[in-house]
Enzyme design. Structure first.
Site, PDB file in Angstrom:
ATOM      1  N   ARG A 224      32.093 -30.008 -55.836  1.00  0.00           N
ATOM      2  CA  ARG A 224      31.256 -28.803 -55.801  1.00  0.00           C
ATOM      3  C   ARG A 224      30.479 -28.716 -57.114  1.00  0.00           C
ATOM      4  NH1 ARG A 224      31.963 -28.745 -51.072  1.00  0.00           N
ATOM      5  NH2 ARG A 224      32.987 -27.149 -49.795  1.00  0.00           N
ATOM      6  N   HIS A 272      23.742 -33.486 -51.174  1.00  0.00           N
ATOM      7  CA  HIS A 272      25.018 -33.085 -50.550  1.00  0.00           C
ATOM      8  C   HIS A 272      25.213 -33.793 -49.192  1.00  0.00           C
ATOM      9  CE1 HIS A 272      28.145 -29.617 -50.378  1.00  0.00           C
ATOM     10  NE2 HIS A 272      28.593 -30.684 -49.761  1.00  0.00           N
TER      11      HIS A 272
END
Ligand code: NDP
Length: 309
Positions: A224, A272
């Site tokens: 993250r 991502h």
């Protein structure tokens, strides 16, 4: 009784079609068009839910459609007795391991340098890093980290790992907790972050952490973006302490166009995509838990809410 789907950033029909195919008789509702809130027993979540969970009087379970749950736990309306589950899927491990193996090999063998070389018609070998001088430190030896460790070991890399509890992985030294963190870092020529985002890990990759890595270390973040202090990373690279970074996740996604990561010559980035959900597998796990909820059986992959993952 029904399942409600909340889908913020992925084509909701992909999920809906998969649910309908796997369980045609189960009633599925879509946020925000929910006609019978009192019927909803399970909420399946993709993205960050901002609604009030308290409005679902018969809610029995919340299921993340991915591996992480930080975006769900950030919602403070979830009653404390409602279990939260996540997906644990070898299909996602495989994609993630491919990604980090690629990033590690690119760094050690300098493949991107050859792309540039080809443009300049240059026949020059890049200087590679010797395997003996190269230890991969995996921060977070959970399901994804362990699979990556196995894949990197199979390629002959020296791999070490760090987690809260001791792990027994063949050939992988397991460092544990705060007491062994500095030693783990001091041996990691490549640091790969596979931690979950929790109060303990938020902004863990900062100036202080980078200073404990060996000179020339490389950072790969696939977990993250909120675990990385962006300015500290750039400073450590620009000062020559770190050799660069490979990043898949960012504090804000999509990354804003003016962010310095885009143009930094020693930072490689992807949007991502390191490990995408395998929709059929995720749906099968959610449906299995829906069945278990109804039968009051132990749920698959329930997160420990007090630990945050
Ligand atoms: P797991 O829960 O299986 O593993 C987490 C690991 O981190 C465990 O080994 C755990 O230790 C360790 N850990 C957690 N907190 C600490 C701490 N404070 N100190 C030391 N170690 C700690 O998660 P997964 O491997 O399945 O996934 C990891 C994360 O990857 C997810 O939370 C998600 O955010 C991210 N992810 C990113 C994707 C992407 O596309 N970029 C895709 C999928 C996931 P212990 O084992 O001792 O509990």
């Amino acid at each position: 009784m029904s399942i409600m789907l909340f889908c913020e950033v992925f084509d909701p029909h992909v999920w809906l079609d998969a649910f309908k195919k796997a369980a045609p008789s189960v009633a599925i509702e879509f946020w925000p068009n929910v006609k019978h809130k009192g019927e909803v027993e399970l909420i399946a979540v993709w993205g960050k839910p901002t609604f009030d969970f308290g409005q679902f009087s018969h809610l029995k379970c919340i299921s993340s459609l991915g591996a992480g749950v930080d975006h769900i736990l950030a919602n403070d309306t979830i009653p404390s007795d409602i279990p939260i589950t996540r997906v644990v899927d070898p299909g996602m491990w495989q994609q993630m391991s491919e990604y980090v193996v690629f990033a590690v090999i690119e760094h050690r063998r300098r493949f991107f340098g050859y792309l540039q070389g080809q443009q300049n018609k240059s026949w020059i070998k890049q200087s590679e890093i010797d395997l003996e001088d190269y230890t991969i430190g995996i921060m977070g030896l959970g399901s994804l980290g362990q699979d990556a460790a196995r894949c990197l070991k199979a390629l002959g890399y020296n791999v070490i790992g760090w987690s809260r509890t001791k792990k027994d992985l063949p050939g992988v030294h397991s460092f544990v907790g705060d007491d062994e963190f500095s030693e783990f870092l001091s041996r990691s020529n490549v640091l790969i972050c596979f931690l979950p985002l929790t109060d303990d890990t938020r902004f863990i990759m900062d100036k202080a952490l980078f200073s404990k890595l060996p000179k020339g270390a490389y950072v790969i973040n696939v977990a993250r973006g909120q675990m990385l202090v962006d300015e500290d990373l750039i400073e450590a690279i620009d000062q020559g302490h770190l050799s660069g970074a490979f990043l898949d996740v960012f504090q804000r996604e999509p990354l804003e166009p003016e962010h310095p990561f885009w143009t930094h010559p020693k930072i490689h980035m992807t949007p991502h995509m390191s490990s995408n959900p395998v929709v059929e597998n995720a749906v099968a796990q959610v449906l299995e838990n829906y069945d278990r909820v109804k039968k009051s059986k132990l749920l698959l992959h329930e997160v420990k809410r007090n630990q945050g993952y």
